[in-house]
Design an enzyme around this catalytic site. Structure first.
Site, short mmCIF file in Angstrom:
data_model
loop_
_atom_site.label_atom_id
_atom_site.label_comp_id
_atom_site.label_asym_id
_atom_site.label_seq_id
_atom_site.Cartn_x
_atom_site.Cartn_y
_atom_site.Cartn_z
N HIS A 147 0.80 -1.06 0.01
CA HIS A 147 0.02 0.08 0.01
C HIS A 147 0.96 1.31 0.05
CE1 HIS A 147 0.79 0.90 4.34
NE2 HIS A 147 0.57 -0.46 4.48
N CYS A 163 2.82 -5.01 6.63
CA CYS A 163 2.67 -4.77 5.10
C CYS A 163 3.93 -4.16 4.43
CB CYS A 163 1.53 -3.77 4.82
SG CYS A 163 0.10 -4.35 5.62
#
Length: 193
Positions: A147, A163
């Site tokens: 992301h 992440c």
């Protein structure tokens, strides 16, 4: 499209990311090595369209043809939160909605409990401008994401909750290149934090 014109297109696309625009990624404090670059990955086993995250080097490779790749700088998960493995991009979202996982809320309630009902997409959302949702081979959401971030200074460090993050400008470019069904390889960390 011929391979020559495709090569020119890919090179031009990657080069456009290097053009100063006043974004955080183009500021002098952003390390040049983390800017997107067209590179020869020299890997015949890395297939076009796949993504490879090498956490010790803080790079994500989006594979093209003939061993070429666009290399992006990334931030990755903290030592105890980074999860290696092979995953599939099962969903993509622009300006995604976000909710911290229950584990994040338990681990850091002062930081995350106020977001237990979620946060709509936008510039203040931790997932940034785009998100790729990683699922396991049984079709389950792993809660791992590739992301954007509203904290570009974290690129090149291990600070996330697991992440991989890119600058918002770079994740927008990557998002347009990645297909649903793409394979994502998150390699194990071999070095310290």
């Amino acid at each position: 499209m011929t391979s020559f014109s495709r090569r020119m297109f890919v090179s031009a696309g990657a080069a456009s990311l290097l053009t100063p625009t006043g974004s955080a990624a183009s500021q002098s404090t952003f390390p040049e090595r983390f800017l997107p670059q067209l590179v020869n990955a020299r890997r015949t086993d890395w297939l076009p369209g796949d993504l490879h995250v090498v956490p010790d080097d803080f790079f994500l490779y989006f594979m093209l043809k003939k061993g070429m790749a666009i290399r992006y700088g990334v931030g990755v998960g903290r030592k105890d939160l980074y999860e290696s493995g092979v995953f599939t991009v099962a969903r993509k979202a622009k300006w995604p909605w976000w909710r911290p996982t229950n584990a994040m809320i338990q681990r850091e309630p002062n930081k995350y409990a106020r977001f237990r009902n979620g946060l709509k997409g936008g510039p203040n959302n931790p997932l940034g401008a785009r998100a790729l949702y990683l699922y396991d081979d049984d079709g389950r959401d792993t809660y791992l994401r590739i992301h954007g971030t509203n904290a570009p200074e974290t690129i090149g460090s291990a600070v996330s909750n697991g992440c991989a993050r890119l600058t918002n400008k770079h994740v927008k470019d990557l998002y347009d290149r990645v297909a649903i069904g793409a394979r994502v390889y998150l390699y194990p960390k071999l070095k310290g934090p």
